[in-house]
Design a protein around this motif. Structure first.
Motif, PDB file in Angstrom:
ATOM      1  N   GLY A   1       0.789  -1.391  -0.004  1.00  0.00           N
ATOM      2  CA  GLY A   1      -0.098  -0.017   0.022  1.00  0.00           C
ATOM      3  C   GLY A   1       1.002   1.331  -0.017  1.00  0.00           C
ATOM      4  N   HIS A   2       2.206   1.155  -0.205  1.00  0.00           N
ATOM      5  CA  HIS A   2       2.776   2.262  -0.134  1.00  0.00           C
ATOM      6  C   HIS A   2       2.614   3.160  -1.476  1.00  0.00           C
ATOM      7  N   GLY A   3       2.588   4.478  -1.285  1.00  0.00           N
ATOM      8  CA  GLY A   3       2.306   5.228  -2.526  1.00  0.00           C
ATOM      9  C   GLY A   3       3.745   5.586  -3.511  1.00  0.00           C
ATOM     10  N   SER A   4       3.551   5.898  -4.664  1.00  0.00           N
ATOM     11  CA  SER A   4       4.419   6.134  -5.511  1.00  0.00           C
ATOM     12  C   SER A   4       5.486   6.949  -5.213  1.00  0.00           C
ATOM     13  N   GLU A   5       5.203   7.991  -4.483  1.00  0.00           N
ATOM     14  CA  GLU A   5       6.358   8.720  -4.054  1.00  0.00           C
ATOM     15  C   GLU A   5       7.248   7.995  -3.138  1.00  0.00           C
ATOM     16  N   HIS A   6       6.850   7.297  -1.924  1.00  0.00           N
ATOM     17  CA  HIS A   6       7.492   6.743  -1.229  1.00  0.00           C
ATOM     18  C   HIS A   6       8.474   5.687  -1.803  1.00  0.00           C
ATOM     19  N   LEU A   7       7.759   5.029  -2.918  1.00  0.00           N
ATOM     20  CA  LEU A   7       8.613   4.077  -3.493  1.00  0.00           C
ATOM     21  C   LEU A   7       9.998   4.476  -4.302  1.00  0.00           C
ATOM     22  N   ALA A   8       9.247   5.764  -4.957  1.00  0.00           N
ATOM     23  CA  ALA A   8      10.302   6.420  -5.668  1.00  0.00           C
ATOM     24  C   ALA A   8      11.611   6.587  -4.829  1.00  0.00           C
ATOM     25  N   ALA A   9      11.446   7.180  -3.625  1.00  0.00           N
ATOM     26  CA  ALA A   9      12.491   7.607  -2.644  1.00  0.00           C
ATOM     27  C   ALA A   9      13.105   6.426  -2.443  1.00  0.00           C
ATOM     28  N   LEU A  10      12.623   5.093  -1.983  1.00  0.00           N
ATOM     29  CA  LEU A  10      13.380   3.894  -2.058  1.00  0.00           C
ATOM     30  C   LEU A  10      14.346   3.716  -3.114  1.00  0.00           C
ATOM     31  N   TRP A  11      13.963   3.933  -4.359  1.00  0.00           N
ATOM     32  CA  TRP A  11      14.486   3.146  -5.595  1.00  0.00           C
ATOM     33  C   TRP A  11      15.471   4.176  -6.016  1.00  0.00           C
ATOM     34  N   ARG A  12      15.216   5.197  -5.657  1.00  0.00           N
ATOM     35  CA  ARG A  12      16.188   6.502  -6.482  1.00  0.00           C
ATOM     36  C   ARG A  12      17.591   6.123  -6.532  1.00  0.00           C
ATOM     37  N   PRO A  13      18.126   5.652  -5.310  1.00  0.00           N
ATOM     38  CA  PRO A  13      19.789   5.633  -5.505  1.00  0.00           C
ATOM     39  C   PRO A  13      20.019   4.373  -6.706  1.00  0.00           C
ATOM     40  N   TYR A  14      19.214   3.261  -6.679  1.00  0.00           N
ATOM     41  CA  TYR A  14      19.574   2.228  -7.470  1.00  0.00           C
ATOM     42  C   TYR A  14      19.275   2.704  -8.805  1.00  0.00           C
ATOM     43  N   ILE A  15      18.062   3.278  -9.097  1.00  0.00           N
ATOM     44  CA  ILE A  15      17.485   3.627 -10.631  1.00  0.00           C
ATOM     45  C   ILE A  15      18.305   4.601 -11.138  1.00  0.00           C
ATOM     46  N   GLU A  16      18.888   5.761 -10.289  1.00  0.00           N
ATOM     47  CA  GLU A  16      19.590   6.975 -10.794  1.00  0.00           C
ATOM     48  C   GLU A  16      21.072   6.186 -10.950  1.00  0.00           C
ATOM     49  N   THR A  17      21.549   5.492 -10.207  1.00  0.00           N
ATOM     50  CA  THR A  17      22.934   4.946 -10.361  1.00  0.00           C
ATOM     51  C   THR A  17      23.006   4.174 -11.782  1.00  0.00           C
ATOM     52  N   CYS A  18      21.909   3.299 -11.983  1.00  0.00           N
ATOM     53  CA  CYS A  18      22.048   2.525 -13.300  1.00  0.00           C
ATOM     54  C   CYS A  18      21.682   3.443 -14.517  1.00  0.00           C
ATOM     55  N   ILE A  19      20.954   4.570 -14.429  1.00  0.00           N
ATOM     56  CA  ILE A  19      20.881   5.371 -15.722  1.00  0.00           C
ATOM     57  C   ILE A  19      22.209   6.405 -15.729  1.00  0.00           C
TER      58      ILE A  19
END
Length: 352
Positions: free
Chosen positions: A273-291
């Protein structure tokens, strides 16, 4: 997979998306072989034991502009009558039928399973070539390549018995004989390993510099079992390996899989039930590193559905990705959401 929460508004609903990684399966007959239901991964699978065209279509109609998808092998609907070597052909035959059903246009403009990634056992060595030919013959317009997953860890609780590949699979000489058959046929290879195994993918990519390889799920950071609470500790190790792998120009990366139970991003689930902004914050270090490492032209967002249902419903998941690319240019978004997938899997026709 019902959800009583108020749906989020869809961000950038017109942005074209090719979802390059999802599954179709009916795991209900197989559930007894899995560990007990409280296992961190199987809890999500129990809720998604039956995930076929109807459920997929519901998610594709969630409001995001999904113009096409790529099916990813998952040992589903194998044809036992073909024998152990050729039985994965049954999965490709099944999915090709789903793709034909969708191509009728009766279910909307999107084209689910426009690309199909199957499985062949590359430990057959050079004899794997015959299996690859049979897979292509089963779906000559849609078959693109294979995945032979290599996920392994010394702690058996990380994956559970059904998922363990042999240790060091991608370095095995016989495996590499089979792997060489892909290049002879201009086929793609999807690599799924766990974060500590990223050096195996680096070694494979260097040994076959002309073979297109896609690293699935950002390399699968781990936050369960022996790795519980160690995501921060291992982040720099993961980041160094990602940058090293990105030096191999034959490799692209899928941005997703972060909502799998293995990653513990989030720890609770299924569909916590986590919202998209919370998930984005969790994933940001990984996604941004890959990009940063691969660039938008060698990176593609993926849903990894229904496995990622553990942490996010389909609409929320894509909203989370869109939060992460708010500052990206139009060209960068075009690559990340559709262009890279279209180029890697030969789906340029979906872009018009």
């Amino acid at each position: 997979m019902t959800d009583s929460r108020t749906p989020e508004a869809i961000l950038e609903p017109d942005l074209p998306i090719i979802d390059p990684h999802h599954h179709l399966w009916d795991l209900r007959p197989m559930l007894p072989m899995f560990p007990e239901p409280h296992h961190h991964f199987i809890a999500a699978l129990v809720d998604n034991a039956h995930y076929t065209f109807d459920q997929l279509q519901t998610h594709l109609n969630s409001g995001h502009n999904i113009i096409g998808t790529v099916f990813m092998e998952c040992s589903a609907f194998y044809d036992a009558s073909l024998g152990d070597t050729l039985k994965p052909v049954g999965e490709v035959e099944f999915v090709n039928g789903v793709a034909a059903q969708a191509a009728s246009g009766l279910y909307g403009p999107g084209r689910p399973c426009a690309g199909i990634v199957g499985h062949a056992d590359l430990m057959l060595g050079s004899e794997a070539g015959a299996v690859l030919d049979a897979l292509r013959a089963a779906a000559p317009r849609r078959f693109r390549g294979i995945r032979h997953q290599g996920a392994w860890d010394a702690d058996p609780v990380v994956l559970g018995p059904p998922f363990h590949a042999p240790e060091g699979l991608y370095r095995d000489a016989t495996f590499r004989q089979g792997f060489a058959e892909l290049g002879k046929r201009a086929m793609t290879f999807d690599a799924w390993v766990l974060e500590p195994q990223l050096p195996d993918v680096i070694d494979l990519a260097r040994a076959f510099p002309d073979q297109p390889i896609c690293l699935d799920h950002c390399g699968t950071p781990l936050g369960v079992a022996a790795y519980k609470g160690r995501l921060h500790e291992r982040f720099d190790i993961w980041r160094r390996n990602i940058h090293e792998l990105a030096k191999c120009e034959n490799v692209v990366v899928k941005l997703g899989g972060m909502a799998m139970a293995f990653c513990a991003l989030p720890e609770d689930g299924p569909a916590a039930g986590h919202g998209s902004e919370h998930l984005a914050a969790l994933w940001r270090p990984y996604i941004e590193t890959c990009i940063e490492a691969f660039g938008p032209e060698r990176a593609m967002f993926e849903s990894n559905y229904p496995v990622d249902y553990w942490g996010a419903d389909y609409a929320v998941l894509w909203n989370a990705f869109k939060h992460l690319t708010r500052s990206a240019s139009a060209d960068e978004k075009a690559a990340l959401y559709a262009g890279t997938a279209a180029r890697f899997y030969g789906l340029d026709h979906l872009l018009g």
